[in-house]
Design a protein around this motif. Structure first.
Motif, PDB file in Angstrom:
ATOM      1  N   ASP A 140      -0.448  -3.343  11.976  1.00 15.41           N
ATOM      2  CA  ASP A 140       0.590  -3.961  12.807  1.00 15.41           C
ATOM      3  C   ASP A 140      -0.011  -4.800  13.934  1.00 15.41           C
ATOM      4  O   ASP A 140      -0.925  -4.367  14.637  1.00 15.41           O
ATOM      5  N   LEU A 157      -3.722  -1.298   4.073  1.00 14.25           N
ATOM      6  CA  LEU A 157      -3.770  -0.698   5.400  1.00 14.25           C
ATOM      7  C   LEU A 157      -2.455   0.005   5.705  1.00 14.25           C
ATOM      8  O   LEU A 157      -1.394  -0.391   5.209  1.00 14.25           O
ATOM      9  N   THR A 158      -2.503   1.027   6.526  1.00  9.73           N
ATOM     10  CA  THR A 158      -1.261   1.632   7.015  1.00  9.73           C
ATOM     11  C   THR A 158      -0.651   0.710   8.064  1.00  9.73           C
ATOM     12  O   THR A 158      -1.316  -0.193   8.598  1.00  9.73           O
ATOM     13  N   ALA A 159       0.611   0.947   8.373  1.00 10.89           N
ATOM     14  CA  ALA A 159       1.256   0.163   9.423  1.00 10.89           C
ATOM     15  C   ALA A 159       0.517   0.324  10.746  1.00 10.89           C
ATOM     16  O   ALA A 159       0.347  -0.641  11.502  1.00 10.89           O
ATOM     17  N   GLU A 160       0.052   1.514  11.010  1.00  5.71           N
ATOM     18  CA  GLU A 160      -0.665   1.755  12.269  1.00  5.71           C
ATOM     19  C   GLU A 160      -1.965   0.946  12.321  1.00  5.71           C
ATOM     20  O   GLU A 160      -2.396   0.507  13.388  1.00  5.71           O
ATOM     21  N   GLU A 161      -2.604   0.746  11.173  1.00  6.67           N
ATOM     22  CA  GLU A 161      -3.862  -0.018  11.128  1.00  6.67           C
ATOM     23  C   GLU A 161      -3.624  -1.523  11.157  1.00  6.67           C
ATOM     24  O   GLU A 161      -4.439  -2.277  11.694  1.00  6.67           O
ATOM     25  N   ARG A 196      -9.738  -0.713   9.400  1.00  5.97           N
ATOM     26  CA  ARG A 196      -9.470   0.721   9.521  1.00  5.97           C
ATOM     27  C   ARG A 196     -10.267   1.330  10.679  1.00  5.97           C
ATOM     28  O   ARG A 196      -9.742   2.100  11.486  1.00  5.97           O
ATOM     29  N   LYS A 212      -1.173  -4.470   2.693  1.00  3.08           N
ATOM     30  CA  LYS A 212      -0.410  -3.398   2.055  1.00  3.08           C
ATOM     31  C   LYS A 212      -1.276  -2.162   1.797  1.00  3.08           C
ATOM     32  O   LYS A 212      -0.755  -1.072   1.556  1.00  3.08           O
ATOM     33  N   ASP A 214       4.715  -3.490   9.605  1.00  2.66           N
ATOM     34  CA  ASP A 214       5.201  -2.576   8.567  1.00  2.66           C
ATOM     35  C   ASP A 214       4.743  -3.012   7.180  1.00  2.66           C
ATOM     36  O   ASP A 214       5.524  -3.028   6.226  1.00  2.66           O
ATOM     37  N   GLN A 215       3.480  -3.417   7.084  1.00  2.00           N
ATOM     38  CA  GLN A 215       2.849  -3.824   5.814  1.00  2.00           C
ATOM     39  C   GLN A 215       3.504  -5.079   5.220  1.00  2.00           C
ATOM     40  O   GLN A 215       3.410  -5.317   4.022  1.00  2.00           O
TER      41      GLN A 215
END
Length: 406
Positions: A269, A263-267, A236, A261, A369-370
């Motif tokens: 990918d 983490l966000t996709a932004e974190e 993160r 899952k 995308d997770q």
């Protein structure tokens, strides 16, 4: 003999507990399966899916008539992520419960806390987790991948995507320390250089100064064998610092507990990984397993690498009991040493008779995308690191965790 794809797909919908088919004699003496896992505490993200997978496997077996017309009975203990409880419950399972087999342990330290108790009591032991390699003990069967199966695949792929200067961040215990040496070896083997290696206790959650050090070192790639919820903070903070889009990341651990899952996709990918299992595997076996998981009350989104290796570990033991015609220790070990294999959600798992480790498929993947999107599958990789130091056929009395010369 193989527990084949047809048999796997034919298994009935599992019950959440240990339900029995009517044809199992009610007076039949149960076969006892012991389990020791962190189903609460800081490692429950790994332990809870492993526990559910173990119970699903036992329910599948009992719904099919049990083993040798005997029901399987579970004796399970929650260590609450307290290492002292591993030793306590190992004694409980072998002395009071007198189980026929134990499946358990997550961290390498937890495995070593109970392995000698299992050996002294002649209780068969399955450790169903990827680890650093080197355990040589005829009483244990290890169902997770080792560095030669995983890291030897991941590092050249990641370096090809990034460059030859590598910075390593590792958990500060047995797994992380040994894994860092393996990463260093495979970086060198591929013409690269590890510019720095930093180790972190499992409770460290602030990586601000480390990120500043990485910025100064300017590597081409960061490889992070970090472990547990606190270490998830690194990914993160790395993304928040803006570094994720500047220096690629690879990990030998992220995703085995479905951390991708969280983490966000932004974190997440773009992070590169290599494991035996992904929920995204397209196969009838994986689809069928996910359906059974949900029918038993679970959410298919919680299935992870450790859950699948636990399920496969129970099914491998069960097939050996069938072949041996008994749940007794020595005949079951001999059946396992025949090169027995089972098919399941991650593909074929075969017991290597020389080391008692798994021969398994390994998949190169990238988090998007997770999800862990499969890029390439490398079939039936051997545990060559442990094979270099362990030969249980020649030395059946060996009882060592070797520090493999790297």
């Amino acid at each position: 003999m193989t527990f084949n794809r047809r048999q796997f797909l034919a298994a009935g919908t599992a019950m959440a507990g240990t339900g029995l088919m009517p044809r199992i004699g009610r007076a039949a003496e149960p076969i006892k399966l012991g389990s020791i896992l962190d189903t609460s505490g800081i490692f429950d993200a790994y332990g809870k899916p492993m526990d559910r997978a173990m119970r699903l496997a036992v329910a599948d077996l009992n719904d099919g008539g049990g083993l040798l017309d005997r029901p399987i009975e579970i004796r399970a203990y929650d260590t609450q992520s307290d290492m002292a409880l591993y030793a306590q419950y190992a004694q409980q399972l072998t002395r009071q419960d007198q189980v026929d087999v134990v499946h358990g342990g997550i961290l390498s330290a937890s495995r070593e806390a109970i392995r000698q108790t299992m050996r002294r009591s002649n209780t068969l032991y399955f450790y169903n987790v990827m680890y650093e390699g080197g355990v040589c003990d005829r009483n244990i069967f290890i169902n997770g991948v080792t560095p030669a199966q995983q890291v030897e695949v991941l590092i050249p792929h990641a370096m090809k995507q990034s460059g030859k200067k590598v910075y390593v961040l590792a958990a500060d215990y047995n797994y992380g320390q040994i894994m860092a040496r393996w990463i260093n070896k495979f970086v060198r083997d591929n013409g690269g250089e590890v510019v720095a290696t930093d180790f972190f206790p499992l409770d460290v959650a602030d990586f601000g100064s480390t990120i500043a050090k990485i910025q100064s070192a300017a590597p081409d790639l960061v490889v992070a064998p970090l472990v547990g919820g606190a270490h998830l903070s690194f990914f993160r903070q790395w993304a928040a610092s803006g570094m994720k889009d500047r220096i690629p990341l690879a990990s030998t651990t992220l995703g085995v507990g479905n951390e991708h899952k969280v983490l966000t996709a932004e974190e997440g990918d773009g992070i590169m990984v290599a494991y035996n299992y992904s929920q995204e595997i397209e196969s009838p076996e994986n689809d069928g397993f996910k359906a059974k998981w949900e029918a038993a009350g679970g959410n298919a989104g919680e299935i992870n690498e450790f859950a699948i290796s636990t399920y496969a570990g129970v099914m491998t033991w069960a097939e050996a009991v069938r072949q041996a015609g008994t749940a007794a220790h020595d005949p079951v070990v001999e059946a396992l040493e025949s090169g027995l294999s089972v098919d399941g959600p991650s593909g074929k798992i075969t017991v290597d008779p020389q080391t008692h480790h798994a021969i398994a498929d390994v998949r190169l993947m990238e988090i998007r995308d997770q999800k862990m999107q499969v890029l390439e599958t490398l079939p039936q990789r051997q545990p060559m690191d442990t094979q270099a130091v362990c030969d249980l056929g020649a030395n059946p009395g060996d009882n060592t965790q070797y520090e493999i010369d790297i």
